[in-house]
Design a protein around this motif. Structure first.
Motif, PDB file in Angstrom:
ATOM      1  N   ALA A  14      38.755 -23.227   2.476  1.00  0.00           N
ATOM      2  CA  ALA A  14      39.052 -22.798   3.841  1.00  0.00           C
ATOM      3  C   ALA A  14      38.450 -23.760   4.859  1.00  0.00           C
ATOM      4  N   GLU A  15      37.226 -24.212   4.589  1.00  0.00           N
ATOM      5  CA  GLU A  15      36.568 -25.149   5.504  1.00  0.00           C
ATOM      6  C   GLU A  15      37.308 -26.478   5.567  1.00  0.00           C
ATOM      7  N   GLN A  16      37.829 -26.942   4.430  1.00  0.00           N
ATOM      8  CA  GLN A  16      38.505 -28.236   4.393  1.00  0.00           C
ATOM      9  C   GLN A  16      39.955 -28.157   4.870  1.00  0.00           C
ATOM     10  N   ILE A  17      40.583 -26.991   4.697  1.00  0.00           N
ATOM     11  CA  ILE A  17      41.976 -26.816   5.095  1.00  0.00           C
ATOM     12  C   ILE A  17      42.109 -26.664   6.614  1.00  0.00           C
ATOM     13  N   ARG A  18      41.150 -25.985   7.234  1.00  0.00           N
ATOM     14  CA  ARG A  18      41.268 -25.625   8.648  1.00  0.00           C
ATOM     15  C   ARG A  18      41.614 -26.796   9.567  1.00  0.00           C
ATOM     16  N   PRO A  19      40.999 -27.991   9.433  1.00  0.00           N
ATOM     17  CA  PRO A  19      41.368 -29.102  10.327  1.00  0.00           C
ATOM     18  C   PRO A  19      42.813 -29.567  10.158  1.00  0.00           C
ATOM     19  N   HIS A  20      43.383 -29.367   8.965  1.00  0.00           N
ATOM     20  CA  HIS A  20      44.750 -29.815   8.687  1.00  0.00           C
ATOM     21  C   HIS A  20      45.793 -28.767   9.057  1.00  0.00           C
ATOM     22  N   LEU A  21      45.400 -27.503   8.993  1.00  0.00           N
ATOM     23  CA  LEU A  21      46.322 -26.408   9.327  1.00  0.00           C
ATOM     24  C   LEU A  21      45.617 -25.458  10.299  1.00  0.00           C
ATOM     25  N   PRO A  22      45.362 -25.916  11.524  1.00  0.00           N
ATOM     26  CA  PRO A  22      44.583 -25.094  12.469  1.00  0.00           C
ATOM     27  C   PRO A  22      45.226 -23.760  12.805  1.00  0.00           C
ATOM     28  N   GLN A  23      46.554 -23.669  12.749  1.00  0.00           N
ATOM     29  CA  GLN A  23      47.247 -22.418  13.055  1.00  0.00           C
ATOM     30  C   GLN A  23      47.596 -21.625  11.799  1.00  0.00           C
ATOM     31  N   GLY A  24      47.307 -22.190  10.625  1.00  0.00           N
ATOM     32  CA  GLY A  24      47.638 -21.511   9.374  1.00  0.00           C
ATOM     33  C   GLY A  24      46.801 -20.259   9.178  1.00  0.00           C
ATOM     34  N   LYS A  25      47.403 -19.248   8.594  1.00  0.00           N
ATOM     35  CA  LYS A  25      46.706 -17.984   8.327  1.00  0.00           C
ATOM     36  C   LYS A  25      46.223 -17.976   6.876  1.00  0.00           C
ATOM     37  N   ILE A  26      44.982 -17.574   6.675  1.00  0.00           N
ATOM     38  CA  ILE A  26      44.409 -17.507   5.329  1.00  0.00           C
ATOM     39  C   ILE A  26      44.018 -16.065   5.030  1.00  0.00           C
ATOM     40  N   ILE A  27      44.481 -15.558   3.907  1.00  0.00           N
ATOM     41  CA  ILE A  27      44.071 -14.248   3.423  1.00  0.00           C
ATOM     42  C   ILE A  27      43.189 -14.460   2.201  1.00  0.00           C
ATOM     43  N   PHE A  28      41.941 -14.007   2.283  1.00  0.00           N
ATOM     44  CA  PHE A  28      41.025 -14.088   1.152  1.00  0.00           C
ATOM     45  C   PHE A  28      41.179 -12.863   0.261  1.00  0.00           C
ATOM     46  N   ILE A  29      41.204 -13.096  -1.044  1.00  0.00           N
ATOM     47  CA  ILE A  29      41.241 -12.012  -2.020  1.00  0.00           C
ATOM     48  C   ILE A  29      40.012 -12.178  -2.917  1.00  0.00           C
TER      49      ILE A  29
END
Length: 239
Positions: free
Chosen positions: A72-87
Motif C-alpha cells: 500500500a505504501e509503495q502503490i500509493r504514489p503510482h495510484l493516488p486515486q486508487g481504492k485499496i480494500i484490506f482483507i
C-alpha cells in the motif's frame, strides 16, 4: 469499465474474492476487468514498473514477500486515486490501514457480510469521482468543480466558499442550497456553517475532522455523534 486487482497468496481465497467481486459488479450494473495475483511482488512490479492502472485493489495483508501494508505504501504514489480494500485476520492492522488512507478494512471472519458492502461502496465512489462536477455559473464565468476535488464548503456571509484541491471558489448561494444541488451522500454537515467531503476525511480526533490535505475542521458538539455514526457507516470502520 473498472480495472480491479485481487492479490492473495491463497488461491482458494482469491477465487472467493473474485466471485464476490463479480457478483458486486453485476449488482451495481457496472462492467469490470479483474486481474488475479497470487504473488504480491508481481502486482507491485506491474504497477510500479509497467504502470498498470487499477481503480480498485483487494489486498491480503499477511502475504509472504511484500506484505499488503508494504504494498500500500509503495502503490500509493503510482495510484493516488486508487481504492485499496484490506482483507486480514488481524484486527490490530485496522489502525495502520486507516493511517495509510485505505478505503475499507474487511476482517476475514466477516468476509461474506462486509466485503460485498465494501465493494459496492467502492464502485459507487469510483463512479462518482469519475463523472460528477459542481457547476458555478455567473454572468462572467463558468466553472466546473469535480466532486473528488472538493474538500469542504463553508458559509461565507451570503456566499458558499468551496475549498478544492485547486484553490477556493465562491458562489452566491446559501450553504443549504449548495448541499441540495450536490445531492451526494459523500457531503456531510459537520457544523451549521460547514460541509465536508467524506472522501477526504482521514480521521476524527479531539472533535475535529482531519482531512487528507492536513486541514482540521471543528465538528460542533450537536453534530459530533451523527458525524461519527455517518463516517462509521460510510467507511465501515470503528472510530
Amino acid at each position: 469499465m473498472l480495472h480491479i486487482a485481487i492479490c492473495d497468496d491463497d488461491p482458494a481465497a482469491v477465487q472467493t474474492h473474485r466471485e464476490i467481486t463479480e457478483q458486486s459488479l453485476r449488482q451495481c450494473q457496472c462492467a469490470g476487468e479483474i486481474s488475479i495475483y497470487t504473488h504480491s511482488d508481481n502486482l507491485l512490479y506491474d504497477i510500479t514498473q509497467d504502470h498498470f492502472f487499477f481503480d480498485l485493489i483487494l489486498l491480503d495483508i499477511e502475504m509472504p514477500g511484500c506484505t499488503g501494508m508494504e504494498m500500500a505504501e509503495q502503490i500509493r504514489p503510482h495510484l493516488p486515486q486508487g481504492k485499496i480494500i484490506f482483507i486480514t485476520s488481524h484486527v490490530e492492522y485496522a489502525i495502520d490501514a486507516f493511517a495509510l488512507s485505505i478505503f475499507r478494512y474487511v476482517p476475514k471472519a466477516e468476509l461474506a457480510q462486509r466485503l460485498p458492502a465494501a465493494l459496492r461502496d467502492a464502485i459507487a465512489l469510483i463512479t462518482l469521482e469519475d463523472g460528477k462536477t459542481y457547476t458555478i455559473q455567473t454572468s462572467s464565468r463558468l466553472e466546473k468543480l469535480p466532486y473528488r476535488e472538493i474538500y469542504f464548503i463553508e458559509r461565507d456571509g451570503k456566499n458558499a466558499r468551496i475549498t478544492t484541491a485547486g484553490g477556493v471558489s465562491k458562489v452566491r448561494k446559501s450553504l443549504q442550497q449548495v448541499y441540495e444541488e450536490l445531492g451526494a451522500e459523500e457531503f456531510l454537515y459537520i457544523d451549521r456553517g460547514c460541509i465536508v467531503n467524506l472522501i477526504h476525511v482521514m480521521q476524527i480526533k479531539d472533535g475535529m475532522a482531519v482531512l487528507k490535505n492536513g486541514t482540521a475542521l471543528p465538528i460542533s458538539r450537536s453534530h459530533l455523534q451523527a458525524v461519527k455514526a455517518e463516517i462509521n457507516r460510510y467507511w465501515g470502520e470503528h472510530i
